[in-house]
Write a protein that holds these residues in place. Structure first.
Motif, PDB file in Angstrom:
ATOM      1  N   HIS A 202     -73.673 -41.335  -1.151  1.00 11.71           N
ATOM      2  CA  HIS A 202     -75.065 -42.155  -0.655  1.00 11.71           C
ATOM      3  C   HIS A 202     -74.653 -43.804  -0.631  1.00 11.71           C
ATOM      4  CE1 HIS A 202     -77.576 -38.497  -1.662  1.00 11.71           C
ATOM      5  NE2 HIS A 202     -76.469 -38.159  -2.368  1.00 11.71           N
ATOM      6  N   ALA A 203     -74.688 -44.103   0.467  1.00 17.17           N
ATOM      7  CA  ALA A 203     -74.401 -45.685   0.767  1.00 17.17           C
ATOM      8  C   ALA A 203     -76.006 -46.413   0.715  1.00 17.17           C
ATOM      9  CB  ALA A 203     -73.964 -45.956   2.282  1.00 17.17           C
ATOM     10  N   GLU A 204     -76.213 -47.076  -0.358  1.00 16.06           N
ATOM     11  CA  GLU A 204     -77.410 -47.596  -0.865  1.00 16.06           C
ATOM     12  C   GLU A 204     -77.458 -49.066  -0.396  1.00 16.06           C
ATOM     13  OE1 GLU A 204     -77.314 -46.947  -4.788  1.00 16.06           O
ATOM     14  OE2 GLU A 204     -77.860 -44.997  -4.663  1.00 16.06           O
ATOM     15  N   GLN A 209     -74.496 -53.892   2.307  1.00 13.75           N
ATOM     16  CA  GLN A 209     -74.168 -53.338   1.252  1.00 13.75           C
ATOM     17  C   GLN A 209     -73.765 -51.846   1.628  1.00 13.75           C
ATOM     18  OE1 GLN A 209     -77.008 -53.836  -1.762  1.00 13.75           O
ATOM     19  NE2 GLN A 209     -75.836 -52.647  -3.123  1.00 13.75           N
ATOM     20  N   GLN A 210     -74.354 -51.319   2.562  1.00 17.25           N
ATOM     21  CA  GLN A 210     -73.744 -49.839   2.974  1.00 17.25           C
ATOM     22  C   GLN A 210     -72.469 -49.904   3.660  1.00 17.25           C
ATOM     23  OE1 GLN A 210     -77.090 -49.221   5.742  1.00 17.25           O
ATOM     24  NE2 GLN A 210     -78.672 -48.198   3.928  1.00 17.25           N
ATOM     25  N   LEU A 233     -77.190 -43.020   4.535  1.00 17.78           N
ATOM     26  CA  LEU A 233     -77.694 -44.390   4.485  1.00 17.78           C
ATOM     27  C   LEU A 233     -78.802 -44.228   3.807  1.00 17.78           C
ATOM     28  CD1 LEU A 233     -76.879 -46.146   7.771  1.00 17.78           C
ATOM     29  CD2 LEU A 233     -75.404 -45.625   5.931  1.00 17.78           C
ATOM     30  N   LYS A 234     -78.797 -44.223   2.534  1.00 17.52           N
ATOM     31  CA  LYS A 234     -79.846 -44.031   1.794  1.00 17.52           C
ATOM     32  C   LYS A 234     -80.988 -45.080   1.789  1.00 17.52           C
ATOM     33  CE  LYS A 234     -81.284 -43.047  -3.238  1.00 17.52           C
ATOM     34  NZ  LYS A 234     -80.710 -43.126  -4.525  1.00 17.52           N
ATOM     35  N   ASP A 236     -83.485 -47.975   0.904  1.00 14.81           N
ATOM     36  CA  ASP A 236     -83.756 -48.636  -0.157  1.00 14.81           C
ATOM     37  C   ASP A 236     -85.069 -49.128  -0.472  1.00 14.81           C
ATOM     38  OD1 ASP A 236     -83.600 -51.928  -0.860  1.00 14.81           O
ATOM     39  OD2 ASP A 236     -81.855 -50.580  -1.753  1.00 14.81           O
ATOM     40  N   LYS A 361     -73.005 -40.948  -6.630  1.00 12.01           N
ATOM     41  CA  LYS A 361     -73.991 -41.959  -6.720  1.00 12.01           C
ATOM     42  C   LYS A 361     -74.688 -42.621  -8.061  1.00 12.01           C
ATOM     43  CE  LYS A 361     -77.637 -38.478  -6.386  1.00 12.01           C
ATOM     44  NZ  LYS A 361     -78.701 -37.932  -5.646  1.00 12.01           N
ATOM     45  N   THR A 563     -82.471 -52.242   9.820  1.00  7.85           N
ATOM     46  CA  THR A 563     -80.734 -52.455  10.019  1.00  7.85           C
ATOM     47  C   THR A 563     -80.264 -52.820  11.417  1.00  7.85           C
ATOM     48  OG1 THR A 563     -80.499 -50.153  10.080  1.00  7.85           O
ATOM     49  CG2 THR A 563     -80.279 -51.159   7.957  1.00  7.85           C
TER      50      THR A 563
END
Length: 662
Positions: A202-204, A209-210, A233-234, A236, A361, A563
């Motif tokens: 999980h890229a938060e 940051q991801q 891509l979680k 935020d 995560k 993004t």
């Protein structure tokens, strides 16, 4: 007759030094009967010479003994006399030097002790010469590298004149990128069904940051020889964006470029049916699966430390057997920050082999830098600088913005990208004190108390904390401070500046100093407002951003995802001639690192906020002294090659693991 001639010679040489004595070779006197007499030598002195004067050498001696005008008998006679001319003194000193040489061993005066001394001296000179030659060659061949002494950065001197828009050329020719994929290499990856298992990430956080999380995910999969499922891509809490990986990055290029390093699949395998275990957090699982099934206290032993907040409100027996199965869940939590590679081998790899699919995560900064193998760090650079490419439409739009930025004045010109981190959230989170009215500071105090109550406490300690953080250079720079620093560096008021920023805290008043010193920072637009019953035009300043360079129609396709807009800012700043950061963060770190990776030629200015705070706080410092401090301090803070150090940040300085000598 002979003495008459000698007298005449004496009169004709009256210009010679009075202390000099001359030897005149004799004539061969003959008698009437033809017999010859022995040659005689006559010594002639200048009339003014004293009797105590030493005898000097004859002028004819300057022609050495090989002269045909000197008889052998005369030569032997002259050698018996003392010689004190300047040439004889030179020959004497030369003879002393020669006597120390090992090649004079045949001379009877050469002693065994002198031979040892001379050999030692020659050996010492030879070693010193070799060392000097090697040091010179090493200096000529060594790459350009700045070295850190505490917080001070020392860089080699360069011949090129300093430039406002690029680093000296000699600083860019020493290093080149070397993290790219090797063409023609043989992949040693096992088939998908023979790997250790599947890894789900999980890229938060925000875009940057991801991006870091994706690079770390590939590295961790390589460490454990696992198959990586395309990261998610979680959403935020701040960004609140539902962007998917394929909405930002080129998936095909990502998988194909890393095919020789890590096996990557687009989705979770079909044989795994319970996908909710990989997406649902523990707290949601517990609340969502409560039923009448009974779980014993032994079953919940693994949960007590992590779920004590829930056992306070819910009886232990209400937790279902499904919750118990989460004890052996497929999610690995509590991974320490900057964990070494060995941590994943010892703690995560056994669980992947057992469960076949595991989720990690949170996964923000969960892999270290100097505690992992160099090839893993090189792989992270390969992902960041080569494998992760934005979609073609994002790249094309960024090129259009860059072109418009360079041609704002009708002719090509360089431009500066300013990452101005002075939003309300950043100002509040910093807990620093800034210039403002009492009402403004009171509102900021209320905001901090609401958002960060544990740090705020009662607020009595904040003033001392703010002073300490400003001295240490941990406070974001205000727009007015940035303007003064840039003008001190020599950037003229005509400089074109692109602003990558959110809503600046303080609005128009806070931006006024920066706008006044750099008029090309933005536009002044009339806005109709209703004032006391009548409509009047109020002129508002708007900095140059992507919204000002492109129309609403052009940006409509990118507004679907926050993004995507952040990616446009990232690329415009990355392609700028000069990039200026005002505070830390992943955005600035990634841009500075990428600009270093392409060769260190592009300037990336990182202000020394600690030193600048002292200068700003000195009421007696004049402009000339301030300019001198700024110029000298920031000569080495423009993105030049720096050697890495323990716990260094790979994303800001990829030099050692990801670059090699050009």
């Amino acid at each position: 007759t002979f003495f008459d001639d000698a007298k005449q010679f004496d009169l004709n040489t009256s210009h010679v030094d009075s202390e000099r004595t001359f030897f005149i070779p004799s004539r061969v006197l003959t008698t009437t009967n033809g017999s010859s007499r022995k040659p005689v030598m006559v010594e002639l002195r200048h009339p003014s010479s004293s009797l105590g004067s030493r005898v000097g050498s004859s002028p004819m001696k300057r022609d050495e003994d090989t002269s045909p005008l000197i008889h052998d008998h005369f030569s032997q006679h002259v050698e018996d006399h003392p010689r004190h001319s300047s040439r004889d003194r030179e020959r004497s000193s030369w003879w002393q030097t020669y006597s120390l040489s090992p090649f004079s061993k045949d001379d009877p005066r050469f002693s065994q002790r002198g031979s040892r001394i001379s050999l030692f001296l020659l050996l010492f000179v030879a070693i010193a010469g070799l060392i000097s030659i090697f040091s010179i060659l090493h200096r000529l061949n060594s790459p350009y590298l700045c070295k850190k002494d505490g917080i001070v950065l020392h860089c080699p001197r360069v011949k090129e004149k300093p430039s406002l828009w690029e680093n000296p050329f000699s600083a860019t020719t020493s290093w080149k990128p070397c993290a790219e994929r090797r063409e023609g290499g043989i992949s040693d990856l096992p088939p998908e069904n023979e790997t250790s298992g599947y890894l789900f990430i999980h890229a938060e956080g925000g875009l940057n940051q991801q991006r870091i999380a994706i690079c770390n995910a590939v590295a961790v999969a390589k460490i454990m020889n696992a198959t990586l499922i395309l990261p998610v891509l979680k959403q935020d809490q701040i960004w609140k964006d539902q962007t998917k990986f394929e909405d930002i990055f080129d998936v095909d290029h990502f998988i194909n470029y890393l095919k020789d390093d890590v096996r990557i699949v687009r989705d979770i395998p079909e044989w795994f049916t319970d996908k909710s275990e990989l997406f649902t957090s523990i707290s949601h699982s517990i609340i969502g699966f409560i039923s009448n099934d009974v779980c014993t206290s032994d079953m919940m032993c693994e949960f007590k430390n992590e779920l004590n907040i829930y056992t306070k409100f819910l009886p232990l027996e209400l937790f279902t057997r499904r919750v118990f199965l989460m004890c052996n869940r497929r999610t690995v939590k509590n991974i320490p920050k900057y964990a070494p590679a060995q941590f994943y081998i010892d703690n995560v790899l056994p669980r992947i082999k057992e469960k076949k699919i595991m989720s990690l995560k949170p996964f923000v900064d969960r892999l270290g830098y100097d505690n992992v193998p160099p090839e893993i760090n090189r792989l992270r650079c390969r992902v960041n600088y080569h494998a992760l490419k934005f979609l073609p439409e994002i790249e094309q739009m960024s090129d259009l913005l860059v072109s418009r930025m360079r041609n704002r004045t009708g002719s090509p010109n360089p431009y500066m990208a300013l990452h101005l981190r002075f939003e309300k959230g950043m100002v509040g989170l910093s807990f620093c004190d800034f210039v403002g009215t009492r009402e403004e500071k009171a509102r900021m105090a209320e905001y901090r108390q609401k958002e960060w109550p544990r740090r705020y406490k009662n607020g009595t300690h904040l003033w001392q904390l703010a002073l300490q953080k400003r001295k240490e250079g941990r406070c974001p720079l205000e727009p007015g401070e940035v303007a003064v620093i840039l003008r001190a560096m020599g950037y003229p008021k005509e400089t074109q500046i692109y602003v990558a920023s959110g809503q600046v805290y303080g609005g128009q008043n806070r931006m006024a100093p920066l706008r006044n010193m750099f008029p090309n920072l933005g536009f002044t637009l009339p806005v109709p407002l209703l004032i006391y019953g009548s409509i009047k035009a109020v002129y508002l300043f708007r900095p140059v951003t992507k919204e000002e360079l492109a129309s609403k129609e052009e940006l409509a396709a990118f507004r679907k995802h926050v993004t995507s807009l952040a990616a446009l800012d990232f690329l415009v700043c990355l392609k700028s001639d000069v990039f200026v950061m005002t505070h830390g963060g992943n955005f600035a770190k990634l841009i500075i690192g990428a600009r270093r990776y392409v060769g260190h030629r592009q300037k990336s200015i990182k202000p020394d906020k600690g030193l600048m705070s002292k200068s700003f706080g000195d009421p007696y410092m004049g402009w000339a002294n301030f300019v001198e401090d700024v110029v000298i301090t920031h000569q080495t803070r423009t993105g030049l090659p720096e050697e890495t150090f323990p716990n260094y940040d790979l994303w800001e300085n990829p030099l050692t693991p990801c670059m090699c000598k050009a």
